[in-house]
Design a protein around this motif. Structure first.
Motif, mmCIF file in Angstrom:
data_model
loop_
_atom_site.group_PDB
_atom_site.id
_atom_site.type_symbol
_atom_site.label_atom_id
_atom_site.label_comp_id
_atom_site.label_asym_id
_atom_site.label_seq_id
_atom_site.Cartn_x
_atom_site.Cartn_y
_atom_site.Cartn_z
ATOM 1 N N LYS A 4 0.673 -1.108 -0.159
ATOM 2 C CA LYS A 4 0.156 -0.054 -0.175
ATOM 3 C C LYS A 4 0.749 1.139 0.186
ATOM 4 C CE LYS A 4 -3.835 2.118 2.459
ATOM 5 N NZ LYS A 4 -4.623 2.174 3.514
ATOM 6 N N THR A 5 0.706 2.093 -1.028
ATOM 7 C CA THR A 5 1.224 3.425 -1.015
ATOM 8 C C THR A 5 1.044 4.136 0.086
ATOM 9 O OG1 THR A 5 1.862 3.058 -3.463
ATOM 10 C CG2 THR A 5 2.198 5.317 -2.459
ATOM 11 N N ILE A 6 1.660 4.731 0.846
ATOM 12 C CA ILE A 6 1.276 5.966 1.726
ATOM 13 C C ILE A 6 1.678 7.097 1.527
ATOM 14 C CG2 ILE A 6 3.570 5.594 3.333
ATOM 15 C CD1 ILE A 6 1.609 5.735 5.637
ATOM 16 N N ASN A 30 5.991 3.051 0.270
ATOM 17 C CA ASN A 30 4.768 2.085 0.971
ATOM 18 C C ASN A 30 4.750 2.352 2.222
ATOM 19 O OD1 ASN A 30 4.179 1.341 -1.796
ATOM 20 N ND2 ASN A 30 6.020 -0.059 -2.040
ATOM 21 N N LYS A 31 3.937 1.726 2.818
ATOM 22 C CA LYS A 31 3.579 1.511 4.227
ATOM 23 C C LYS A 31 4.459 0.669 4.751
ATOM 24 C CE LYS A 31 0.104 -0.051 7.806
ATOM 25 N NZ LYS A 31 0.496 1.021 8.509
ATOM 26 N N LYS A 66 -1.773 8.704 1.657
ATOM 27 C CA LYS A 66 -2.791 7.757 1.695
ATOM 28 C C LYS A 66 -3.685 8.265 0.557
ATOM 29 C CE LYS A 66 -3.579 8.281 6.016
ATOM 30 N NZ LYS A 66 -4.220 8.090 7.496
ATOM 31 N N ASN A 67 -3.260 8.549 -0.524
ATOM 32 C CA ASN A 67 -3.895 9.079 -1.807
ATOM 33 C C ASN A 67 -4.730 10.048 -1.599
ATOM 34 O OD1 ASN A 67 -4.231 8.178 -4.434
ATOM 35 N ND2 ASN A 67 -6.185 7.335 -3.984
ATOM 36 N N ASN A 81 -3.891 13.702 10.155
ATOM 37 C CA ASN A 81 -4.229 12.718 9.080
ATOM 38 C C ASN A 81 -2.933 11.868 9.147
ATOM 39 O OD1 ASN A 81 -6.841 13.360 7.331
ATOM 40 N ND2 ASN A 81 -5.846 15.270 7.695
ATOM 41 N N ASP A 160 1.044 7.477 10.843
ATOM 42 C CA ASP A 160 1.136 6.499 9.881
ATOM 43 C C ASP A 160 2.844 6.826 9.276
ATOM 44 O OD1 ASP A 160 -1.323 5.344 9.579
ATOM 45 O OD2 ASP A 160 -1.874 7.557 9.121
#
Length: 240
Positions: A4-6, A30-31, A66-67, A81, A160
Protein backbone atom coordinates in the motif's frame (compact mmCIF):
# COMPACT_ATOMS: atom_id res chain seq x y z
CA UNK A 1 -0.33 -8.91 -1.97
CA UNK A 2 0.30 -5.44 -3.37
CA UNK A 3 2.01 -3.04 -0.98
CA UNK A 4 0.00 0.00 0.00
CA UNK A 5 1.39 3.38 -1.05
CA UNK A 6 1.39 5.80 1.85
CA UNK A 7 3.30 8.82 0.47
CA UNK A 8 3.57 10.23 -3.04
CA UNK A 9 5.66 13.36 -3.63
CA UNK A 10 5.94 14.77 -7.14
CA UNK A 11 8.30 17.57 -8.22
CA UNK A 12 8.16 19.21 -4.80
CA UNK A 13 9.80 22.62 -4.62
CA UNK A 14 10.48 24.50 -1.40
CA UNK A 15 11.84 28.04 -1.46
CA UNK A 16 12.93 30.86 0.83
CA UNK A 17 12.27 34.00 -1.15
CA UNK A 18 14.21 33.60 -4.36
CA UNK A 19 16.37 30.78 -3.01
CA UNK A 20 15.20 27.26 -3.89
CA UNK A 21 16.11 24.92 -1.02
CA UNK A 22 14.48 21.75 -2.42
CA UNK A 23 13.82 21.27 -6.13
CA UNK A 24 11.96 18.67 -8.15
CA UNK A 25 11.82 16.20 -5.28
CA UNK A 26 9.91 13.07 -6.29
CA UNK A 27 9.37 10.06 -4.04
CA UNK A 28 6.93 7.20 -3.48
CA UNK A 29 6.90 5.25 -0.22
CA UNK A 30 4.90 2.18 0.72
CA UNK A 31 3.48 1.59 4.18
CA UNK A 32 6.14 0.31 6.56
CA UNK A 33 9.07 1.74 4.59
CA UNK A 34 12.19 3.02 6.35
CA UNK A 35 13.90 5.78 4.37
CA UNK A 36 17.12 7.52 5.38
CA UNK A 37 18.01 10.91 3.91
CA UNK A 38 21.65 11.89 4.10
CA UNK A 39 23.55 14.89 2.85
CA UNK A 40 25.82 17.72 3.90
CA UNK A 41 24.69 20.64 6.04
CA UNK A 42 22.59 22.95 3.89
CA UNK A 43 21.54 20.19 1.50
CA UNK A 44 17.85 20.81 2.23
CA UNK A 45 17.13 17.85 4.52
CA UNK A 46 15.42 19.76 7.33
CA UNK A 47 13.55 21.95 4.84
CA UNK A 48 12.25 18.80 3.16
CA UNK A 49 10.88 17.42 6.43
CA UNK A 50 9.25 20.77 7.15
CA UNK A 51 7.69 20.68 3.70
CA UNK A 52 6.30 17.20 4.24
CA UNK A 53 4.93 18.06 7.68
CA UNK A 54 3.37 21.35 6.57
CA UNK A 55 5.60 23.67 8.57
CA UNK A 56 6.90 24.95 5.24
CA UNK A 57 4.49 25.47 2.34
CA UNK A 58 5.65 24.37 -1.09
CA UNK A 59 6.22 26.66 -4.07
CA UNK A 60 5.56 23.84 -6.53
CA UNK A 61 4.74 20.16 -6.88
CA UNK A 62 2.37 17.97 -4.90
CA UNK A 63 2.18 15.74 -1.82
CA UNK A 64 -0.29 12.91 -1.31
CA UNK A 65 -0.72 11.00 1.94
CA UNK A 66 -2.71 7.76 1.72
CA UNK A 67 -3.91 8.90 -1.74
CA UNK A 68 -5.21 12.22 -0.37
CA UNK A 69 -3.74 15.45 -1.71
CA UNK A 70 -2.35 17.38 1.27
CA UNK A 71 -0.22 19.86 -0.68
CA UNK A 72 -2.09 22.91 0.61
CA UNK A 73 -3.16 21.60 4.02
CA UNK A 74 -1.72 23.10 7.21
CA UNK A 75 0.61 21.34 9.61
CA UNK A 76 -2.10 20.60 12.19
CA UNK A 77 -4.29 18.98 9.54
CA UNK A 78 -1.40 16.85 8.35
CA UNK A 79 -0.73 15.75 11.93
CA UNK A 80 -4.39 14.78 12.34
CA UNK A 81 -4.18 12.78 9.12
CA UNK A 82 -1.08 10.87 10.10
CA UNK A 83 2.18 12.82 9.59
CA UNK A 84 4.18 13.64 12.72
CA UNK A 85 7.53 15.42 12.88
CA UNK A 86 10.09 15.04 15.66
CA UNK A 87 12.10 18.20 14.91
CA UNK A 88 15.79 18.85 15.13
CA UNK A 89 16.49 20.04 18.67
CA UNK A 90 13.53 17.98 19.99
CA UNK A 91 11.01 20.80 20.30
CA UNK A 92 9.74 19.81 23.72
CA UNK A 93 7.84 22.33 25.87
CA UNK A 94 10.44 23.00 28.54
CA UNK A 95 8.08 24.68 31.02
CA UNK A 96 5.53 21.87 30.90
CA UNK A 97 5.92 18.60 32.76
CA UNK A 98 6.70 15.35 31.01
CA UNK A 99 3.06 14.28 31.37
CA UNK A 100 1.81 17.59 29.99
CA UNK A 101 4.11 17.21 26.98
CA UNK A 102 2.70 13.75 26.35
CA UNK A 103 -0.83 15.09 26.57
CA UNK A 104 0.01 17.72 23.94
CA UNK A 105 0.80 14.85 21.60
CA UNK A 106 -2.66 13.40 22.12
CA UNK A 107 -4.45 16.49 20.76
CA UNK A 108 -4.39 15.14 17.20
CA UNK A 109 -6.71 12.30 18.29
CA UNK A 110 -10.00 12.42 20.15
CA UNK A 111 -9.22 9.88 22.85
CA UNK A 112 -11.56 9.03 25.67
CA UNK A 113 -10.02 8.86 29.15
CA UNK A 114 -9.30 5.13 29.05
CA UNK A 115 -7.77 5.22 25.58
CA UNK A 116 -5.58 8.17 26.51
CA UNK A 117 -4.31 6.36 29.60
CA UNK A 118 -3.50 3.33 27.44
CA UNK A 119 -1.57 5.45 24.94
CA UNK A 120 0.44 7.14 27.69
CA UNK A 121 1.18 3.76 29.26
CA UNK A 122 2.43 2.41 25.91
CA UNK A 123 5.00 5.22 25.75
CA UNK A 124 6.10 4.69 29.34
CA UNK A 125 6.74 1.04 28.51
CA UNK A 126 8.79 2.07 25.48
CA UNK A 127 10.68 4.70 27.50
CA UNK A 128 10.80 3.61 31.17
CA UNK A 129 12.92 6.63 32.11
CA UNK A 130 9.95 8.90 31.42
CA UNK A 131 7.85 7.10 34.04
CA UNK A 132 10.32 8.27 36.67
CA UNK A 133 10.04 11.86 35.39
CA UNK A 134 6.30 12.32 34.77
CA UNK A 135 5.89 15.33 37.06
CA UNK A 136 9.28 16.85 36.26
CA UNK A 137 9.59 19.91 34.04
CA UNK A 138 10.69 18.78 30.59
CA UNK A 139 13.40 21.45 30.44
CA UNK A 140 15.22 19.82 33.35
CA UNK A 141 15.58 16.44 31.59
CA UNK A 142 18.86 15.25 30.11
CA UNK A 143 19.29 15.49 26.36
CA UNK A 144 18.57 11.79 25.91
CA UNK A 145 15.45 11.97 28.04
CA UNK A 146 14.23 14.99 26.07
CA UNK A 147 14.68 13.04 22.83
CA UNK A 148 12.75 10.12 24.31
CA UNK A 149 9.99 12.52 25.29
CA UNK A 150 9.87 14.09 21.84
CA UNK A 151 9.47 10.69 20.20
CA UNK A 152 6.94 9.50 22.78
CA UNK A 153 4.88 12.66 22.29
CA UNK A 154 4.85 12.01 18.54
CA UNK A 155 3.83 8.37 18.94
CA UNK A 156 0.85 9.12 21.16
CA UNK A 157 -0.86 10.49 18.06
CA UNK A 158 -0.36 7.09 16.33
CA UNK A 159 1.25 8.47 13.14
CA UNK A 160 1.26 6.63 9.83
CA UNK A 161 4.39 8.53 8.82
CA UNK A 162 7.01 9.51 11.40
CA UNK A 163 9.57 12.14 10.38
CA UNK A 164 12.73 12.24 12.50
CA UNK A 165 15.22 15.09 12.18
CA UNK A 166 18.66 14.37 13.68
CA UNK A 167 17.50 12.21 16.63
CA UNK A 168 21.08 11.38 17.68
CA UNK A 169 22.27 14.99 17.83
CA UNK A 170 24.21 15.69 21.02
CA UNK A 171 23.56 12.28 22.55
CA UNK A 172 25.98 9.78 24.04
CA UNK A 173 26.43 6.61 21.96
CA UNK A 174 24.67 4.38 24.49
CA UNK A 175 21.61 6.66 24.55
CA UNK A 176 21.62 6.88 20.76
CA UNK A 177 21.60 3.08 20.60
CA UNK A 178 18.61 2.87 22.96
CA UNK A 179 16.62 5.42 20.98
CA UNK A 180 17.42 3.83 17.64
CA UNK A 181 16.36 0.43 18.97
CA UNK A 182 12.95 1.95 19.70
CA UNK A 183 12.79 3.58 16.24
CA UNK A 184 13.56 0.20 14.66
CA UNK A 185 10.79 -1.46 16.70
CA UNK A 186 8.31 1.28 15.76
CA UNK A 187 9.04 0.68 12.10
CA UNK A 188 8.66 -3.09 12.48
CA UNK A 189 5.19 -2.47 13.88
CA UNK A 190 4.22 -0.82 10.59
CA UNK A 191 4.94 2.88 11.06
CA UNK A 192 6.60 4.38 7.99
CA UNK A 193 9.77 6.26 8.96
CA UNK A 194 11.76 8.99 7.21
CA UNK A 195 15.00 9.62 9.04
CA UNK A 196 17.32 12.59 8.54
CA UNK A 197 20.54 11.85 10.35
CA UNK A 198 24.01 13.42 10.25
CA UNK A 199 25.48 10.08 11.35
CA UNK A 200 25.21 8.65 7.85
CA UNK A 201 26.65 5.26 8.76
CA UNK A 202 24.08 4.71 11.47
CA UNK A 203 21.25 5.92 9.24
CA UNK A 204 22.20 3.61 6.38
CA UNK A 205 22.47 0.62 8.72
CA UNK A 206 19.01 1.36 10.12
CA UNK A 207 17.10 2.07 6.92
CA UNK A 208 16.12 -0.10 3.95
CA UNK A 209 16.00 2.71 1.37
CA UNK A 210 18.19 5.80 1.26
CA UNK A 211 18.47 9.08 -0.58
CA UNK A 212 21.47 11.35 -0.92
CA UNK A 213 20.44 14.99 -1.15
CA UNK A 214 22.74 17.67 -2.56
CA UNK A 215 21.72 21.31 -2.96
CA UNK A 216 18.08 20.32 -2.61
CA UNK A 217 18.17 17.61 -5.29
CA UNK A 218 18.22 13.83 -5.14
CA UNK A 219 21.54 12.63 -6.53
CA UNK A 220 21.25 9.00 -5.39
CA UNK A 221 18.23 6.87 -4.46
CA UNK A 222 18.92 3.22 -3.73
CA UNK A 223 18.85 0.37 -1.26
CA UNK A 224 20.50 1.59 1.96
CA UNK A 225 22.92 -1.34 2.00
CA UNK A 226 24.07 -0.49 -1.52
CA UNK A 227 24.76 3.12 -0.56
CA UNK A 228 26.63 1.96 2.53
CA UNK A 229 29.06 0.19 0.18
CA UNK A 230 29.16 2.98 -2.43
CA UNK A 231 32.65 4.48 -2.69
CA UNK A 232 31.42 8.04 -3.28
CA UNK A 233 29.14 7.84 -0.24
CA UNK A 234 31.92 6.36 1.88
CA UNK A 235 34.24 9.20 0.93
CA UNK A 236 31.74 12.04 1.28
CA UNK A 237 29.71 10.97 4.30
CA UNK A 238 31.38 8.06 6.10
CA UNK A 239 34.94 9.38 6.24
CA UNK A 240 36.31 6.20 4.68
Amino acid sequence: MKEKTILEVNNLRLSYGGIVAVRDFTLTLNKGSFLAIIGANGAGKTTLLKGLSGLKQSSGGSIKLKNRDITRTKANDRATNGITLVPEGRGIFSRLTVMENLLVGSFVKKYDKNSLEEKVEEQLILFPKLRERLNQLAGTLSGGEQQMLAIARALIGVPDLLLLDEPSMGLAPIITEQIFDVIRDINREGVTVILVEQNAGLALKMARQAIVLESGEIVQNANATELLEDDSVKKAYLGI
